[in-house]
Design an enzyme around this catalytic site. Structure first.
Site, PDB file in Angstrom:
ATOM      1  N   ASP A 117       0.866  -1.174   0.000  1.00 14.66           N
ATOM      2  CA  ASP A 117       0.000   0.000   0.000  1.00 14.66           C
ATOM      3  C   ASP A 117       0.913   1.237   0.000  1.00 14.66           C
ATOM      4  O   ASP A 117       2.128   1.139   0.202  1.00 14.66           O
ATOM      5  CB  ASP A 117      -0.963  -0.012   1.192  1.00 14.66           C
ATOM      6  CG  ASP A 117      -2.183   0.879   0.927  1.00 14.66           C
ATOM      7  OD1 ASP A 117      -2.128   1.701  -0.021  1.00 14.66           O
ATOM      8  OD2 ASP A 117      -3.181   0.783   1.661  1.00 14.66           O
TER       9      ASP A 117
HETATM   10  C1  BGC Z   1      -4.935   3.333   0.031  1.00 13.36           C
HETATM   11  C2  BGC Z   1      -5.170   2.255  -0.990  1.00 13.36           C
HETATM   12  C3  BGC Z   1      -5.031   2.824  -2.375  1.00 13.36           C
HETATM   13  C4  BGC Z   1      -3.667   3.453  -2.516  1.00 13.36           C
HETATM   14  C5  BGC Z   1      -3.383   4.000  -3.898  1.00 13.36           C
HETATM   15  C6  BGC Z   1      -3.686   4.131  -0.237  1.00 13.36           C
HETATM   16  O1  BGC Z   1      -3.600   5.238   0.578  1.00 13.36           O
HETATM   17  O2  BGC Z   1      -4.872   2.747   1.318  1.00 13.36           O
HETATM   18  O3  BGC Z   1      -6.452   1.702  -0.814  1.00 13.36           O
HETATM   19  O4  BGC Z   1      -5.234   1.827  -3.333  1.00 13.36           O
HETATM   20  O5  BGC Z   1      -3.573   4.512  -1.580  1.00 13.36           O
HETATM   21  O6  BGC Z   1      -4.116   5.112  -4.179  1.00 13.36           O
END
Ligand code: BGC
Length: 731
Positions: free
Chosen positions: A263
């Site tokens: 993530d």
């Molecule tokens: C979130 C994810 C997301 C990623 C990319 C993160 O902050 O937790 O769910 O896919 O950002 O945007």
């Protein structure tokens, strides 16, 4: 490319080139048209190095992505195409309801069709991967990200996970209109302590395996090309550096062979968790755990080469990760068609086309949950109605993840009403700002400013609303959480609609008691104050592009509501985490029956949520009768069929979703008081009856036993269809 060709390519690549494949940054960082500032500057990588990152996130649009791809491949020593990824959570341009709303449809096939539409639009806009579905089980409404989940039930979430992956990916990622799906956030991210986002997760291995893992697994078994490692800890180790979770469980037990992406900045966060000493240590730990792509920290790009040279990480490990990334590019057909479907004309024709808008509208309608109705809905043609509340004029009714959806493509409720329901005698006024200046939205500057700006007109808005309410036969209040109040980083200890809107409701109710509420929300809320005042309540979540039309179609009775809650609306925040499939405890409490002091209960509130999982009314009524089994013993080879007769006892056509629950009465580990095992939708004309049935097989009786195996055990099982107790069967 053949496997052999991919292998040859890998062998030709330098170590630096390989490591670049394992880095992901935002598109603006490789496009070269922006200056790197702020926290991103801390990544400390040169533009040249960033420019070779194997994937980028957060940019879309056929023209731009084609140009970027062209430029990228030209500069790349082996002309390997770059992957474009983005969060397409509930639609690309045509936005359908937030995932929690989709959960309320109890219609995985509808979700699949919506994901097919989203994939078509996204593919035409040049994208290859979406960070969806989110398969996290959620039980705590304080956590704002519940809006990205399909709810609190393992079985239901699993069906949605599977349907969504199939919708995005189809049979073959090379097909037209398909994009790769990413199951997230593996694992257990939906259970942060106290509902505070990014907080520690403490779940037993048993609970994880029985309730939290299955939905991810369903998405993986459906062929999801990627899995995202979560921010949280499990058993004290952050998942992004957790070998047990990412290696032993995800790869070895679940058999996942695709790409694992961290993530956002999760590798760097290993440092702040206190699990890695510095960036180099973080890179080593994430790499050993099995993270293939580093999202947004530059740590892999900076540190992996040194780690290989010093023998901490082997080049073979790097090769395995890079091979998985190259295979993903290959599965998408990018080596042959690096632009895939990025195509301006196609984009123009598909985005927001009528077929897509119709589907978004259907999904919105089917997601609405009628929680209460004392005969005020649907609206009657002759009534004078005052529509009051900030949502009458709010254009943006998409969830906070709808980053590509645009306000300009949405009609407000008032606009649809004025253009399509001209005969209705209706007054429309906002009545209050969306948010008061007391609202805490730290970090959401725009919204906070807007709230304060509107505050100046508060009194005038209220007076207008009261005047309209006094004159009306019925007031329909369109109120709720602001869209920015749910989603990532929006934990709330008070799960109510903004106080300014509650004040408005109270004032309006003083002048007109005939009042219905259309409730916008991204999470279950404590709605006691609304419940007291309103004769009808319909939850419409954040319904998306066609939301306003869908709401009017349901309010006016052209369509009846048919959604059911995918997550309990608690009585008060003090109950959360609350979920229908709880265990009994050794001192179970029956409301109104037990007078014993030493029972598992609260002194001040009931144990039961205000509205439980599976609850939802419609404009007609149904009765279930003659519930019975064909036999009472489930064997390995033969199931029991549960029958009942469903009758539409009202005067309108209606659709009922029948939910089949079981309870395993005695087992080697305690079992939930009720577990959803199947459901079906039945549409009936007034006074029509239909015999329905469910087959309960041995598989339905399986659970994670004390032996740590998914098996069924002999004994008695209670069975319900909805609220109706069918009887007890044996295995
Ligand atoms: C979130 C994810 C997301 C990623 C990319 C993160 O902050 O937790 O769910 O896919 O950002 O945007």
């Amino acid at each position: 490319m053949t496997k052999k060709e991919l292998q040859n390519l890998l062998e030709e690549m330098s170590l630096e080139e390989k490591i670049s494949q394992m880095s992901q940054v935002t598109g603006n960082l490789i496009s070269g048209d922006s200056v790197i500032t702020g926290p991103l500057a801390e990544i400390g990588l040169s533009r040249e190095k960033l420019a070779l990152s194997g994937s980028v996130l957060g940019i879309a649009g056929a023209k731009e992505l084609k140009e970027l791809q062209k430029e990228y491949m030209k500069n790349h020593p082996h002309h390997i195409p770059v992957l474009f990824m983005m969060d397409i959570i509930n639609g690309y341009k045509t936005i359908y309801p937030i995932p929690l709303g989709m959960g309320a449809t109890f219609d995985p096939d509808l979700a699949k069709r919506c994901c097919e539409m989203a994939a078509k639009e996204a593919a035409a806009a040049g994208l290859h991967v979406t960070f969806s579905p989110m398969c996290d089980l959620v039980r705590d409404a304080r956590w704002g990200r519940v809006m990205e989940s399909t709810g609190e039930d393992t079985y239901l979430n699993g069906l949605f996970a599977e349907a969504m992956v199939e919708g995005y990916q189809g049979e073959d990622l090379k097909e037209k209109g398909k994009i790769a799906a990413c199951v997230k956030h593996f694992a257990g991210y939906g259970a942060p302590d106290a509902g505070r986002d990014y907080n520690t997760v403490e779940l037993s291995d048993h609970t994880l395996r029985e309730f939290y893992f299955p939905a991810y697994k369903k998405g993986i078994d459906a062929g999801a090309a990627l899995v995202m490692s979560s921010f949280n800890t499990l058993e004290g180790i952050p998942v992004t550096g957790n070998q047990k979770v990412l290696q032993n469980i995800l790869r070895d037990e679940m058999g996942f062979e695709g790409v694992v992406i961290s993530d956002w900045a999760a590798i760097e966060e290993l440092i702040y968790h206190g699990y890695a000493a510095d960036r180099r240590d973080a890179a080593a730990k994430a790499m050993k755990a099995g993270v293939d792509i580093d999202m947004m920290t530059g740590i892999y790009a900076q540190e992996l080469e040194g780690l290989v040279k010093d023998g901490v990480i082997s080049e073979e490990q790097i090769d395995q990760a890079v091979m998985r990334i190259l295979e993903l590019k290959n599965k998408l057909g990018l080596f042959e068609h690096p632009y895939k479907e990025a195509e301006e004309e196609q984009e123009e024709a598909l985005l927001l086309c009528k077929e897509h808008r119709d589907l978004a509208r259907e999904a919105a309608r089917k997601s609405f949950v009628l929680l209460k109705n004392e005969g005020v809905l649907p609206l009657h043609a002759q009534q004078k109605i005052a529509f009051i509340g900030p949502y009458t004029k709010r254009r943006n009714i998409m969830g906070s993840w709808s980053i590509t959806g645009e306000e300009k493509d949405i009609k407000t409720f008032e606009e649809v009403l004025r253009s399509e329901y001209q005969k209705m005698q209706a007054e429309v006024c906002a009545g209050s700002p969306m948010l008061g200046s007391d609202m805490k939205l730290e970090g959401f500057t725009e919204a906070a400013e807007e709230a304060v700006a509107e505050e100046e007109n508060k009194e005038q808005m209220l007076q207008e609303a009261l005047a309209a309410a006094k004159e009306a036969d019925l007031v329909v209040m369109m109120i709720g959480e602001d869209r920015l109040q749910s989603g990532e980083a929006t934990s709330n200890a008070t799960i109510q609609i903004p106080q300014v809107q509650l004040d408005l409701l109270e004032e309006v109710a003083k002048v007109n008691e005939n009042l219905a509420v259309v409730l916008f929300c991204g999470r279950p809320l404590d709605i006691r104050a609304i419940q007291e005042k309103a004769k009808a309540i319909m939850a419409v979540w954040l319904p998306g592009t066609e939301g306003a039309s869908a709401i009017l179609e349901v309010l006016t009775g052209q369509h009846a509501p048919e959604g059911k809650l995918p997550m309990c609306f608690p009585y008060s925040v003090g109950q959360v985490p609350v979920h229908y499939n709880e265990y009994s405890t050794g001192r179970p409490y029956q409301h109104g029956k037990d007078k014993d002091r030493f029972r598992s209960k609260y002194l001040d509130i009931p144990n039961e949520p205000l509205y439980s999982f599976g609850y939802g009314l419609t404009y007609t009524t149904f009765a279930l009768s003659d519930a019975r089994f064909d036999r009472n013993q489930v064997t390995e080879t033969e199931g029991v069929r549960a029958f009942a007769t469903l009758t539409n006892t009202g005067v309108r056509e209606g659709t009922e979703t029948l939910l089949l629950y079981i309870r395993d009465k005695v087992a080697s580990v305690v079992r939930p008081v009720k577990e959803l095992k199947a459901f079906q939708k039945v549409t009936l004309q007034p006074q029509e009856s239909k015999e329905i049935s469910f087959v309960i097989t041995e598989q339905d009786l399986r659970f994670l036993t004390a032996e740590n195996r998914f098996e069924s055990e002999e004994g008695e099982f209670d069975v319900w269809i909805g609220e109706t107790f069918v009887g007890t069967i044996m295995r």
